[in-house]
Design a protein around this motif. Structure first.
Motif, PDB file in Angstrom:
ATOM      1  N   LEU A  69       1.127  -1.254  -0.198  1.00  0.00           N
ATOM      2  CA  LEU A  69      -0.160  -0.265  -0.303  1.00  0.00           C
ATOM      3  C   LEU A  69       0.673   1.368   0.366  1.00  0.00           C
ATOM      4  CD1 LEU A  69      -2.723   1.150   0.242  1.00  0.00           C
ATOM      5  CD2 LEU A  69      -2.214   0.834   2.812  1.00  0.00           C
ATOM      6  N   TRP A  70       2.064   1.152   0.771  1.00  0.00           N
ATOM      7  CA  TRP A  70       2.757   2.394   0.627  1.00  0.00           C
ATOM      8  C   TRP A  70       3.347   2.671  -0.502  1.00  0.00           C
ATOM      9  CZ3 TRP A  70       3.144   5.747   4.561  1.00  0.00           C
ATOM     10  CH2 TRP A  70       3.204   5.594   5.618  1.00  0.00           C
ATOM     11  N   ILE A  71       3.381   1.555  -1.521  1.00  0.00           N
ATOM     12  CA  ILE A  71       4.079   2.008  -2.946  1.00  0.00           C
ATOM     13  C   ILE A  71       2.839   2.097  -4.064  1.00  0.00           C
ATOM     14  CG2 ILE A  71       5.191   1.143  -4.945  1.00  0.00           C
ATOM     15  CD1 ILE A  71       6.865   1.228  -1.766  1.00  0.00           C
ATOM     16  N   VAL A  72       1.978   1.799  -3.074  1.00  0.00           N
ATOM     17  CA  VAL A  72       0.358   2.112  -4.688  1.00  0.00           C
ATOM     18  C   VAL A  72       0.463   3.013  -4.206  1.00  0.00           C
ATOM     19  CG1 VAL A  72      -1.843   1.325  -5.076  1.00  0.00           C
ATOM     20  CG2 VAL A  72       0.221  -0.267  -5.334  1.00  0.00           C
ATOM     21  N   LEU A  73       0.088   4.065  -3.550  1.00  0.00           N
ATOM     22  CA  LEU A  73       0.008   5.189  -2.661  1.00  0.00           C
ATOM     23  C   LEU A  73       0.383   6.403  -4.065  1.00  0.00           C
ATOM     24  CD1 LEU A  73      -0.041   5.488   0.972  1.00  0.00           C
ATOM     25  CD2 LEU A  73      -2.197   5.525  -0.193  1.00  0.00           C
ATOM     26  N   ALA A  74       1.368   6.065  -4.586  1.00  0.00           N
ATOM     27  CA  ALA A  74       2.909   6.390  -5.116  1.00  0.00           C
ATOM     28  C   ALA A  74       1.927   7.112  -6.479  1.00  0.00           C
ATOM     29  CB  ALA A  74       4.464   5.879  -5.260  1.00  0.00           C
ATOM     30  N   PRO A  75       1.346   6.259  -7.369  1.00  0.00           N
ATOM     31  CA  PRO A  75       1.077   6.783  -8.381  1.00  0.00           C
ATOM     32  C   PRO A  75      -0.552   7.242  -8.012  1.00  0.00           C
ATOM     33  CG  PRO A  75       0.922   3.934  -8.849  1.00  0.00           C
ATOM     34  CD  PRO A  75       2.227   4.897  -7.423  1.00  0.00           C
ATOM     35  N   LEU A  76      -0.696   7.216  -7.258  1.00  0.00           N
ATOM     36  CA  LEU A  76      -2.950   8.100  -6.771  1.00  0.00           C
ATOM     37  C   LEU A  76      -2.520   8.742  -6.361  1.00  0.00           C
ATOM     38  CD1 LEU A  76      -4.022   4.546  -4.534  1.00  0.00           C
ATOM     39  CD2 LEU A  76      -4.627   4.963  -6.335  1.00  0.00           C
ATOM     40  N   CYS A  77      -1.350   9.489  -5.755  1.00  0.00           N
ATOM     41  CA  CYS A  77      -1.028  10.907  -5.524  1.00  0.00           C
ATOM     42  C   CYS A  77      -0.500  12.084  -6.302  1.00  0.00           C
ATOM     43  CB  CYS A  77       0.313  10.993  -4.696  1.00  0.00           C
ATOM     44  SG  CYS A  77       0.111  10.503  -2.748  1.00  0.00           S
ATOM     45  N   ALA A  78      -0.763  10.657  -7.540  1.00  0.00           N
ATOM     46  CA  ALA A  78      -0.421  11.607  -9.416  1.00  0.00           C
ATOM     47  C   ALA A  78      -2.148  12.120  -9.198  1.00  0.00           C
ATOM     48  CB  ALA A  78      -0.043  10.674  -9.781  1.00  0.00           C
ATOM     49  N   LEU A  80      -3.995  13.446  -7.336  1.00  0.00           N
ATOM     50  CA  LEU A  80      -4.430  14.695  -6.633  1.00  0.00           C
ATOM     51  C   LEU A  80      -3.271  15.868  -7.013  1.00  0.00           C
ATOM     52  CD1 LEU A  80      -4.315  12.697  -3.333  1.00  0.00           C
ATOM     53  CD2 LEU A  80      -6.429  13.954  -4.753  1.00  0.00           C
ATOM     54  N   ARG A  81      -3.891  17.450  -6.880  1.00  0.00           N
ATOM     55  CA  ARG A  81      -3.480  17.785  -7.322  1.00  0.00           C
ATOM     56  C   ARG A  81      -2.446  18.629  -6.040  1.00  0.00           C
ATOM     57  NH1 ARG A  81      -1.827  15.894 -10.696  1.00  0.00           N
ATOM     58  NH2 ARG A  81      -2.895  15.995 -13.024  1.00  0.00           N
ATOM     59  N   PRO A  82      -1.176  19.641  -5.686  1.00  0.00           N
ATOM     60  CA  PRO A  82      -0.826  19.237  -6.529  1.00  0.00           C
ATOM     61  C   PRO A  82       0.162  17.745  -6.226  1.00  0.00           C
ATOM     62  CG  PRO A  82      -0.177  20.671  -4.293  1.00  0.00           C
ATOM     63  CD  PRO A  82      -1.490  20.807  -4.600  1.00  0.00           C
ATOM     64  N   ALA A  83       0.540  16.844  -7.136  1.00  0.00           N
ATOM     65  CA  ALA A  83       0.991  15.965  -7.151  1.00  0.00           C
ATOM     66  C   ALA A  83       2.140  15.795  -6.159  1.00  0.00           C
ATOM     67  CB  ALA A  83       1.545  14.899  -8.150  1.00  0.00           C
ATOM     68  N   PRO A  84       3.672  16.436  -6.235  1.00  0.00           N
ATOM     69  CA  PRO A  84       4.424  16.892  -5.574  1.00  0.00           C
ATOM     70  C   PRO A  84       3.977  16.591  -4.151  1.00  0.00           C
ATOM     71  CG  PRO A  84       5.500  17.599  -7.740  1.00  0.00           C
ATOM     72  CD  PRO A  84       3.408  17.404  -7.320  1.00  0.00           C
ATOM     73  N   LEU A  85       3.046  18.120  -3.968  1.00  0.00           N
ATOM     74  CA  LEU A  85       3.410  17.565  -2.160  1.00  0.00           C
ATOM     75  C   LEU A  85       2.200  16.430  -1.887  1.00  0.00           C
ATOM     76  CD1 LEU A  85       2.559  19.557   0.306  1.00  0.00           C
ATOM     77  CD2 LEU A  85       0.116  20.554  -0.775  1.00  0.00           C
ATOM     78  N   PHE A  86       1.150  16.035  -2.157  1.00  0.00           N
ATOM     79  CA  PHE A  86       1.419  14.569  -1.442  1.00  0.00           C
ATOM     80  C   PHE A  86       2.038  13.630  -2.167  1.00  0.00           C
ATOM     81  CE2 PHE A  86      -2.938  17.162  -2.925  1.00  0.00           C
ATOM     82  CZ  PHE A  86      -3.193  17.105  -1.574  1.00  0.00           C
ATOM     83  N   LEU A  87       3.449  12.972  -2.619  1.00  0.00           N
ATOM     84  CA  LEU A  87       4.309  12.319  -2.474  1.00  0.00           C
ATOM     85  C   LEU A  87       4.959  12.748  -1.254  1.00  0.00           C
ATOM     86  CD1 LEU A  87       5.080  12.285  -6.915  1.00  0.00           C
ATOM     87  CD2 LEU A  87       3.953  10.807  -5.183  1.00  0.00           C
ATOM     88  N   SER A  88       5.670  13.907  -1.566  1.00  0.00           N
ATOM     89  CA  SER A  88       6.619  14.188   0.005  1.00  0.00           C
ATOM     90  C   SER A  88       5.374  14.113   0.664  1.00  0.00           C
ATOM     91  CB  SER A  88       6.682  16.094   0.094  1.00  0.00           C
ATOM     92  OG  SER A  88       7.106  16.169  -0.971  1.00  0.00           O
ATOM     93  N   ALA A  89       4.268  13.650   1.057  1.00  0.00           N
ATOM     94  CA  ALA A  89       3.529  13.794   2.319  1.00  0.00           C
ATOM     95  C   ALA A  89       3.580  11.818   2.878  1.00  0.00           C
ATOM     96  CB  ALA A  89       2.207  14.668   2.617  1.00  0.00           C
ATOM     97  N   VAL A  90       3.122  10.952   2.518  1.00  0.00           N
ATOM     98  CA  VAL A  90       3.477  10.012   1.665  1.00  0.00           C
ATOM     99  C   VAL A  90       5.213   9.417   2.355  1.00  0.00           C
ATOM    100  CG1 VAL A  90       3.380   7.426   0.772  1.00  0.00           C
ATOM    101  CG2 VAL A  90       1.761   9.447  -0.084  1.00  0.00           C
ATOM    102  N   VAL A  91       5.956  10.329   1.748  1.00  0.00           N
ATOM    103  CA  VAL A  91       7.163   9.639   2.361  1.00  0.00           C
ATOM    104  C   VAL A  91       8.033  10.194   3.164  1.00  0.00           C
ATOM    105  CG1 VAL A  91       9.616   9.921   1.929  1.00  0.00           C
ATOM    106  CG2 VAL A  91       8.417   9.739   0.114  1.00  0.00           C
ATOM    107  N   ALA A  92       7.877  11.625   3.827  1.00  0.00           N
ATOM    108  CA  ALA A  92       7.519  11.989   5.504  1.00  0.00           C
ATOM    109  C   ALA A  92       6.669  11.025   6.712  1.00  0.00           C
ATOM    110  CB  ALA A  92       6.442  13.481   5.272  1.00  0.00           C
ATOM    111  N   ALA A  93       5.571  11.077   5.962  1.00  0.00           N
ATOM    112  CA  ALA A  93       4.569   9.503   7.172  1.00  0.00           C
ATOM    113  C   ALA A  93       5.408   8.416   7.677  1.00  0.00           C
ATOM    114  CB  ALA A  93       3.051   9.614   6.383  1.00  0.00           C
ATOM    115  N   ARG A  94       5.750   7.516   6.383  1.00  0.00           N
ATOM    116  CA  ARG A  94       6.591   6.383   6.228  1.00  0.00           C
ATOM    117  C   ARG A  94       7.955   6.804   7.041  1.00  0.00           C
ATOM    118  NH1 ARG A  94       7.269   2.219   7.484  1.00  0.00           N
ATOM    119  NH2 ARG A  94       8.699   0.820   6.470  1.00  0.00           N
ATOM    120  N   GLY A  95       8.664   7.931   7.089  1.00  0.00           N
ATOM    121  CA  GLY A  95       9.874   8.037   7.470  1.00  0.00           C
ATOM    122  C   GLY A  95       9.546   8.444   9.024  1.00  0.00           C
TER     123      GLY A  95
END
Length: 179
Positions: A69-78, A80-95
């Motif tokens: 699910l952590w990996i699949v969240l990456a294309p799902l974040c695409a 949403l707009r702005p996608a880089p913000l949501f991609l960063s949020a997923v990575v920060a949440a994993r950390g």
């Protein structure tokens, strides 16, 4: 037909500004999670999260599903707009979640080895896969103007396999801990 070697793809990917930015965001989430975990007391949700590591052998399917699910969240974040913000949020949440689990394990005597074996070592496999998947999605959006993983299907599948391997490694360590 010019075919690129998969590992060569990752070699080019780690040199991109998007990947470096995602690494920095992951570290920020990890610092926040470790500080939160060190302040956790008995009865907190953080302590309960760390004690769930002992129940992993019975929940192997859930562990693999969560890692995927952590990996699949990456294309799902695409989507949403702005996608880089949501991609960063997923990575920060994993950390954050990873560091929180490890920090709570430091506070518990018997939980230290379990959290190291069941969280830290598998994360050495799954976290780079998450960072690579998020960077691939980010790069595909910058290159094509829209987010598509057509050019990097094989590396994305490799990221999914690495995440699943990390989850199975986590389950194996938890099972060894119970023996």
């Amino acid at each position: 037909m010019n075919r690129q070697h998969i590992l060569g793809f990752f070699d080019d990917l780690v040199r991109t500004p998007a990947f470096l930015f995602l690494c920095a965001v992951f570290l920020c989430g990890a610092v926040a999670g470790s500080l939160t975990g060190l302040r956790a007391v008995e009865g907190d949700g953080a302590v309960e999260l760390a004690t769930l590591l002992g129940a992993l052998p019975e929940q192997a399917f859930r562990s693999v599903l969560c890692a995927l699910l952590w990996i699949v969240l990456a294309p799902l974040c695409a989507l949403l707009r702005p996608a880089p913000l949501f991609l960063s949020a997923v990575v920060a949440a994993r950390g954050f979640v990873l560091a929180l689990t490890l920090a709570v394990g430091l506070g518990q005597q018997e939980g230290l080895l379990l959290s190291f074996g069941a969280a830290a070592l598998p994360a050495a496999v799954s976290v780079p896969a998450l960072l690579a998947a998020c960077a691939m999605v980010w790069q595909s959006g910058e290159a094509a103007g829209r987010y598509s993983l057509r050019a990097c299907r094989a590396p994305f599948v490799m990221c999914l396999l690495l995440a699943a391997a990390g989850a199975l490694l986590r389950v194996a360590f938890a099972a060894l801990w119970q023996i």
